[in-house]
Design a protein around this motif. Structure first.
Motif, PDB file in Angstrom:
ATOM      1  N   ARG B  36      -9.226  17.950 -12.377  1.00  0.00           N
ATOM      2  CA  ARG B  36      -8.641  16.669 -12.775  1.00  0.00           C
ATOM      3  C   ARG B  36      -8.104  16.011 -11.518  1.00  0.00           C
ATOM      4  NH1 ARG B  36      -4.336  17.051 -17.116  1.00  0.00           N
ATOM      5  NH2 ARG B  36      -3.577  18.833 -15.943  1.00  0.00           N
ATOM      6  N   THR B  37      -8.451  14.784 -11.297  1.00  0.00           N
ATOM      7  CA  THR B  37      -8.024  14.138 -10.055  1.00  0.00           C
ATOM      8  C   THR B  37      -7.464  12.756 -10.352  1.00  0.00           C
ATOM      9  OG1 THR B  37     -10.227  13.251  -9.747  1.00  0.00           O
ATOM     10  CG2 THR B  37      -9.728  15.302  -8.619  1.00  0.00           C
ATOM     11  N   VAL B  38      -6.592  12.304  -9.456  1.00  0.00           N
ATOM     12  CA  VAL B  38      -6.058  10.942  -9.551  1.00  0.00           C
ATOM     13  C   VAL B  38      -5.987  10.380  -8.131  1.00  0.00           C
ATOM     14  CG1 VAL B  38      -3.728  11.893  -9.534  1.00  0.00           C
ATOM     15  CG2 VAL B  38      -4.070   9.528 -10.212  1.00  0.00           C
ATOM     16  N   GLY B  39      -6.377   9.117  -7.988  1.00  0.00           N
ATOM     17  CA  GLY B  39      -6.273   8.474  -6.683  1.00  0.00           C
ATOM     18  C   GLY B  39      -5.014   7.622  -6.632  1.00  0.00           C
ATOM     19  N   ILE B  40      -4.162   7.875  -5.649  1.00  0.00           N
ATOM     20  CA  ILE B  40      -2.962   7.034  -5.490  1.00  0.00           C
ATOM     21  C   ILE B  40      -3.171   6.193  -4.243  1.00  0.00           C
ATOM     22  CG2 ILE B  40      -0.480   7.028  -5.070  1.00  0.00           C
ATOM     23  CD1 ILE B  40      -0.243   9.496  -6.720  1.00  0.00           C
ATOM     24  N   VAL B  41      -3.240   4.891  -4.403  1.00  0.00           N
ATOM     25  CA  VAL B  41      -3.499   4.026  -3.252  1.00  0.00           C
ATOM     26  C   VAL B  41      -2.503   2.877  -3.214  1.00  0.00           C
ATOM     27  CG1 VAL B  41      -5.953   4.563  -3.124  1.00  0.00           C
ATOM     28  CG2 VAL B  41      -5.170   2.695  -4.584  1.00  0.00           C
ATOM     29  N   GLY B  42      -2.422   2.237  -2.059  1.00  0.00           N
ATOM     30  CA  GLY B  42      -1.497   1.112  -1.926  1.00  0.00           C
ATOM     31  C   GLY B  42      -1.405   0.674  -0.484  1.00  0.00           C
ATOM     32  N   THR B  43      -0.567  -0.296  -0.247  1.00  0.00           N
ATOM     33  CA  THR B  43      -0.479  -0.899   1.078  1.00  0.00           C
ATOM     34  C   THR B  43       0.203   0.036   2.079  1.00  0.00           C
ATOM     35  OG1 THR B  43       0.449  -2.715   2.351  1.00  0.00           O
ATOM     36  CG2 THR B  43       1.645  -2.058   0.398  1.00  0.00           C
ATOM     37  N   ILE B 149      -7.549   5.587 -10.936  1.00  0.00           N
ATOM     38  CA  ILE B 149      -6.858   5.128  -9.731  1.00  0.00           C
ATOM     39  C   ILE B 149      -5.514   4.531 -10.111  1.00  0.00           C
ATOM     40  CG2 ILE B 149      -6.909   3.372  -7.902  1.00  0.00           C
ATOM     41  CD1 ILE B 149      -8.875   5.438  -7.267  1.00  0.00           C
ATOM     42  N   VAL B 150      -4.489   4.860  -9.336  1.00  0.00           N
ATOM     43  CA  VAL B 150      -3.189   4.216  -9.515  1.00  0.00           C
ATOM     44  C   VAL B 150      -2.907   3.375  -8.273  1.00  0.00           C
ATOM     45  CG1 VAL B 150      -0.726   4.566  -9.766  1.00  0.00           C
ATOM     46  CG2 VAL B 150      -2.310   6.101 -10.914  1.00  0.00           C
ATOM     47  N   VAL B 151      -2.733   2.078  -8.468  1.00  0.00           N
ATOM     48  CA  VAL B 151      -2.396   1.195  -7.349  1.00  0.00           C
ATOM     49  C   VAL B 151      -0.876   1.009  -7.367  1.00  0.00           C
ATOM     50  CG1 VAL B 151      -2.758  -1.040  -6.283  1.00  0.00           C
ATOM     51  CG2 VAL B 151      -4.605   0.040  -7.551  1.00  0.00           C
ATOM     52  N   VAL B 152      -0.196   1.485  -6.351  1.00  0.00           N
ATOM     53  CA  VAL B 152       1.266   1.450  -6.378  1.00  0.00           C
ATOM     54  C   VAL B 152       1.791   0.098  -5.939  1.00  0.00           C
ATOM     55  CG1 VAL B 152       3.369   2.433  -5.445  1.00  0.00           C
ATOM     56  CG2 VAL B 152       1.485   3.919  -6.073  1.00  0.00           C
ATOM     57  N   GLU B 153       1.352  -0.370  -4.815  1.00  0.00           N
ATOM     58  CA  GLU B 153       1.816  -1.679  -4.345  1.00  0.00           C
ATOM     59  C   GLU B 153       0.737  -2.189  -3.401  1.00  0.00           C
ATOM     60  OE1 GLU B 153       5.937  -1.864  -3.176  1.00  0.00           O
ATOM     61  OE2 GLU B 153       5.533  -3.464  -1.766  1.00  0.00           O
ATOM     62  N   ALA B 154       0.215  -3.374  -3.654  1.00  0.00           N
ATOM     63  CA  ALA B 154      -0.862  -3.880  -2.805  1.00  0.00           C
ATOM     64  C   ALA B 154      -0.803  -5.401  -2.734  1.00  0.00           C
ATOM     65  CB  ALA B 154      -2.208  -3.449  -3.375  1.00  0.00           C
ATOM     66  N   PRO B 155      -0.954  -5.960  -1.545  1.00  0.00           N
ATOM     67  CA  PRO B 155      -1.035  -7.427  -1.437  1.00  0.00           C
ATOM     68  C   PRO B 155      -2.408  -7.911  -1.917  1.00  0.00           C
ATOM     69  CG  PRO B 155      -1.252  -6.422   0.717  1.00  0.00           C
ATOM     70  CD  PRO B 155      -1.008  -5.304  -0.251  1.00  0.00           C
ATOM     71  N   LEU B 156      -2.617  -9.229  -1.915  1.00  0.00           N
ATOM     72  CA  LEU B 156      -3.862  -9.775  -2.456  1.00  0.00           C
ATOM     73  C   LEU B 156      -5.074  -9.311  -1.676  1.00  0.00           C
ATOM     74  CD1 LEU B 156      -2.653 -13.346  -3.384  1.00  0.00           C
ATOM     75  CD2 LEU B 156      -3.418 -11.532  -4.927  1.00  0.00           C
ATOM     76  N   LYS B 157      -4.928  -9.249  -0.342  1.00  0.00           N
ATOM     77  CA  LYS B 157      -6.065  -8.821   0.480  1.00  0.00           C
ATOM     78  C   LYS B 157      -5.736  -7.395   0.942  1.00  0.00           C
ATOM     79  CE  LYS B 157      -8.535 -10.541   4.593  1.00  0.00           C
ATOM     80  NZ  LYS B 157      -8.537  -9.241   5.220  1.00  0.00           N
ATOM     81  N   SER B 158      -6.356  -6.439   0.301  1.00  0.00           N
ATOM     82  CA  SER B 158      -5.913  -5.083   0.578  1.00  0.00           C
ATOM     83  C   SER B 158      -7.000  -4.072   0.268  1.00  0.00           C
ATOM     84  CB  SER B 158      -4.667  -4.797  -0.268  1.00  0.00           C
ATOM     85  OG  SER B 158      -4.668  -3.487  -0.747  1.00  0.00           O
ATOM     86  N   GLY B 159      -7.016  -3.003   1.021  1.00  0.00           N
ATOM     87  CA  GLY B 159      -7.975  -1.929   0.797  1.00  0.00           C
ATOM     88  C   GLY B 159      -7.802  -1.291  -0.563  1.00  0.00           C
ATOM     89  N   ALA B 160      -6.550  -1.284  -1.048  1.00  0.00           N
ATOM     90  CA  ALA B 160      -6.273  -0.665  -2.341  1.00  0.00           C
ATOM     91  C   ALA B 160      -7.001  -1.411  -3.446  1.00  0.00           C
ATOM     92  CB  ALA B 160      -4.780  -0.663  -2.604  1.00  0.00           C
ATOM     93  N   LEU B 161      -7.080  -2.759  -3.334  1.00  0.00           N
ATOM     94  CA  LEU B 161      -7.790  -3.528  -4.351  1.00  0.00           C
ATOM     95  C   LEU B 161      -9.282  -3.268  -4.274  1.00  0.00           C
ATOM     96  CD1 LEU B 161      -6.058  -6.997  -4.657  1.00  0.00           C
ATOM     97  CD2 LEU B 161      -5.612  -4.826  -5.790  1.00  0.00           C
ATOM     98  N   ILE B 162      -9.776  -3.037  -3.061  1.00  0.00           N
ATOM     99  CA  ILE B 162     -11.200  -2.711  -2.903  1.00  0.00           C
ATOM    100  C   ILE B 162     -11.486  -1.386  -3.603  1.00  0.00           C
ATOM    101  CG2 ILE B 162     -12.978  -2.138  -1.213  1.00  0.00           C
ATOM    102  CD1 ILE B 162     -11.534  -4.024   0.733  1.00  0.00           C
ATOM    103  N   THR B 163     -10.587  -0.398  -3.363  1.00  0.00           N
ATOM    104  CA  THR B 163     -10.741   0.888  -4.040  1.00  0.00           C
ATOM    105  C   THR B 163     -10.757   0.682  -5.551  1.00  0.00           C
ATOM    106  OG1 THR B 163      -9.385   1.796  -2.260  1.00  0.00           O
ATOM    107  CG2 THR B 163      -9.844   3.243  -4.111  1.00  0.00           C
ATOM    108  N   ALA B 164      -9.820  -0.155  -6.040  1.00  0.00           N
ATOM    109  CA  ALA B 164      -9.720  -0.391  -7.483  1.00  0.00           C
ATOM    110  C   ALA B 164     -11.013  -1.008  -8.007  1.00  0.00           C
ATOM    111  CB  ALA B 164      -8.529  -1.298  -7.778  1.00  0.00           C
ATOM    112  N   SER B 165     -11.603  -1.945  -7.236  1.00  0.00           N
ATOM    113  CA  SER B 165     -12.811  -2.604  -7.750  1.00  0.00           C
ATOM    114  C   SER B 165     -13.987  -1.632  -7.742  1.00  0.00           C
ATOM    115  CB  SER B 165     -13.125  -3.859  -6.931  1.00  0.00           C
ATOM    116  OG  SER B 165     -13.390  -3.508  -5.601  1.00  0.00           O
TER     117      SER B 165
END
Lengths: 478, 254
Positions: B36-43, B149-165
């Motif tokens: 079981r895995t979870v991705g934690i990403v953010g700025t 995927i859990v996005v913790v905090e990310a600005p509009l232009k961010s790698g975390a949003l790319i991961t989410a997409s």
């Protein structure tokens, strides 16, 4: 003419130095000299002695008068040599120990310095004194000595001794009651600290009553013994009506805290065998915090100033209080800490330095703890004191909190199954040996407080919980 | 220990089954299972709040038995890894460069810890240094390895949003942590919630549930299995007022 010899003394740190005073006079221009590194306060005794003599109808001898204080290498200060010098002129040589200040009208007075000298002379084997009138509770501390007490110089001539002064009414010592503190957890921690002489660090948000607990700790400790009182009298010169509890503030200087080069003791000595409260612990100057290290280890202050070496007793129970962070609201149930994580960590870092490392007991004080009335707190503490004294006095240790690290494993017995369980989990979580010693010391006191001879796992877990408060606080920092 | 694997390796539980078998993946550390895995990403430049939540979530998911996947970058990634490590959980670092390099330097100590317990993984030859386009590919790998995927905090232009997409393209769930509405560094994660990502509204106290039935200190010791752990929990719960001790008996705050 002959040389007249009388004896007095002085203290330096907790050392006692007997002073031989030699008086002589001879032909020459009228003069009155004092030699032997005398300071202003001693030098002035010339005038006090001259007029005190006059009050009983005597005068200084004609010609050149010389008074020498021996050993002449030690500097002397204080007004307590007056009576000895006067005695030499009035009565001649004496083997008795003479201490006291005289007034121009021939009255004899007590000063804190004189009390200090009398007590420390008694501790060093002097048994016969001529001194101002003392109170009866001070006399009780020195039952073996013979005191010739006088109020007036004239009593030296007629040989009439005064009655001891009545002891001052024991002020219903604003005796703080532990039950004024609300919260069953904090009361238990106070009991453990007082019972096992464990230094204590109280953490908490502003206004939750950290200082209030600290101030009440002295109220649940047993009365001071005569020896402890005499120790304190001989180093500070003030008679302890009750066990001392000194509140210090973070703006103290090292001299005020540990004692000064001139030989006046500091807060640490004034709280000997009592409680020293350090409010806002991390705010103290670095040199005080560093200096505390050896003091906590040895219970004495050693200080070398120039060619002098001073020792003072300073065996106090340290109660430090602190906020968790600069703004104070880390861990608050409702408010939010506004500090940068780095500044919080720096603040908490000061609490885990080498000094705080010597503090056994950590506790998080809260305002909304459930409360339970504690019955007979003082008796419980006294019972543990007796039990622990009984157990370890052959090793020269009277409290669990004072067992040095290297002896913890010999002196604290734990059943082998529990010991292996402790060692296992300590090893797994990477705690240090020193940490393990603290846990053992604390759990010994907790077991004693619960009236049990064997340390159980529950005692160990409770002791451990008092060591895990700082890690918990650190986990709150982002 | 280094390994060279391809997407068919049983280690990945078919997560990378569609990958070209010629394409290699480089691992360093221990081969641990990824049930079981979870991705934690953010700025990288998160607020203290974001950092704290990343830590708490890392801790929570590790307690629940998830492997925490993240990118070993500064900020949210770092805290997610740290949180998982703090409870002895498993966590995987996905690198944007070869195994013999490290960027950014600040996270090197955490990478060392991860290599002790779990592994770090990379697309690239060990001696390949970091390059900008690599990080996009790295983000794809994070999404591929994670169940959600859990996005913790990310600005509009961010790698975390790319991961989410990437995760959404693969049909995986995306959750997001609500942030302040006037904080630019949280605008992207808030936007995700607007677009239908599940907001995370609390970090459940996973530890508490296990112990709620304990009546005495001995019970807690028995459940936790370690004296030190029992002491740690006791200190935490006493300090937060979750429980009070009455002799040996524990009273829980209801």
């Amino acid at each position: 003419m002959d040389v007249v010899t009388v004896w007095s003394g002085l203290t330096y740190g907790n050392a006692f130095i007997p002073v031989e005073i030699q008086v002589t006079y001879g032909a020459g221009l009228p003069a009155f000299h004092m030699v032997g590194m005398v300071s202003e306060s001693v030098e002035e005794s010339k005038e006090r002695v001259r007029y005190a003599l006059k009050s009983v109808g005597k005068t200084l001898p004609q010609g050149r008068v010389m008074v020498a204080f021996l050993p002449s290498e030690v500097s002397k200060s204080g007004a307590h040599f007056d009576l000895a010098v006067l005695y030499a002129f009035l009565k001649g040589s004496s083997e008795r120990f003479i201490v006291g200040e005289v007034g121009l009208d021939g009255t004899v007075r007590i000063t804190p310095q004189s009390l200090k000298v009398i007590a420390s002379a008694y501790l060093n084997g002097k048994r016969s004194f001529i001194c101002p009138t003392l109170t009866s509770d001070i006399l009780e501390l020195m039952p073996e000595a013979d005191f010739f007490m006088i109020d007036k110089v004239s009593q030296l001539m007629d040989g009439e001794t005064s009655k001891p002064l009545p002891s001052p009414n024991k002020v219903a010592q604003a005796k703080y009651d532990l039950n004024e503190v609300k919260g069953s957890g904090i009361k238990r921690v106070a009991l453990i600290a007082a019972a096992g002489w464990h230094h204590m660090l109280l953490l908490g948000n502003p206004g939750v009553g950290k200082t209030m607990v600290a101030e009440r700790l002295v109220g649940i400790m047993p009365e001071m013994s005569q020896e402890e009182k005499l120790d304190l009298l001989s180093t500070t010169g003030s008679f302890p009506v009750q066990r001392p509890s000194r509140f210090t503030s973070w703006n103290s200087t090292p001299a005020g805290f540990f004692g000064s080069a001139k030989g006046s003791p500091g807060e640490a000595t004034f709280s000997h065998r009592g409680i020293l409260i350090m409010d806002e612990f991390p705010q103290y100057r670095k040199d005080i915090l560093e200096g505390l290290r050896t003091v906590l280890d040895t219970g004495t202050i050693v200080a070398s100033y120039g060619n002098q070496r001073l020792t003072w007793p300073a065996d106090f129970l340290l109660v430090a209080t602190s906020n968790p962070c600069p703004c104070g609201y880390l861990g608050h149930p409702k408010k939010v800490c506004k500090d940068a994580p780095s500044s919080v960590l720096r603040y908490l870092g000061r609490l885990s330095g080498p000094v705080a490392d010597r503090i056994d007991l950590h506790y998080w004080v809260k305002s909304d703890e459930t409360d339970r009335y504690v019955e007979g707190a003082c008796d419980k503490v006294k019972a543990v004191w007796e039990k622990q004294y009984e157990r370890w006095h052959k090793e020269g240790i009277d409290h669990a909190g004072k067992i040095p690290g290297e002896h913890v494993d010999d002196l604290i017995c734990v059943s082998s199954s529990i010991k292996s369980m402790l060692n296992d989990s300590v090893e797994k979580s990477g705690l240090s040996r020193r940490e393990r010693h603290k846990i053992l010391r604390l759990s010994r006191t907790i077991a004693d407080l619960d009236g049990e001879e064997d340390i159980s796992v529950a005692h160990l877990a409770e002791a451990l919980s008092y060591r895990q408060v700082l890690p918990w606080l650190k986990s709150l920092v982002p | 220990m280094d390994y060279v694997l391809n997407g068919k390796d049983p280690l990945f539980n078919d997560r990378l089954a569609d990958l070209d078998p010629k394409r290699s993946l480089y691992l360093r550390g221990n081969r641990i299972g990824l049930e079981r895995t979870v991705g934690i990403v953010g700025t990288r430049h998160a607020s203290p709040y974001g950092l704290r939540i990343a830590y708490e979530l890392g801790r929570y998911y590790a307690c629940e038995g998830y492997v925490v996947i993240s990118g070993l970058a500064y900020g949210v990634d770092e805290k997610g890894h740290e949180g998982a490590l703090s409870v002895g959980g498993k966590t995987v670092g996905v690198l944007g460069h070869g195994l013999n390099h490290h960027y950014p330097k600040a996270t090197l100590p955490i990478r060392k810890q991860i290599e002790q317990t779990s592994f770090v993984i990379s697309w690239y030859e060990p001696d390949q240094g970091p390059r900008k386009p690599f990080f996009r590919e790295r983000n794809w790998l994070i999404a591929a390895l994670s169940d959600f995927i859990v996005v913790v905090e990310a600005p509009l232009k961010s790698g975390a949003l790319i991961t989410a997409s990437f995760a959404l393209e693969m049909g995986k769930d995306v959750k997001a942590v609500p942030g302040d509405i006037d904080r630019p560094s949280a605008a992207g994660s808030n936007l995700l919630i607007l677009d239908g990502a599940e907001p995370i509204v609390s970090v459940p106290e996973s530890e508490m549930q296990k112990y709620k039935s304990c009546k005495t200190l001995q019970d807690i010791i028995a459940v936790s299995g370690s004296l030190v752990e029992a002491g740690r929990l006791l200190a935490k719960w006493q300090s937060t007022g979750m429980l009070t001790m009455d002799g040996d008996i524990i009273k829980w705050r209801s």
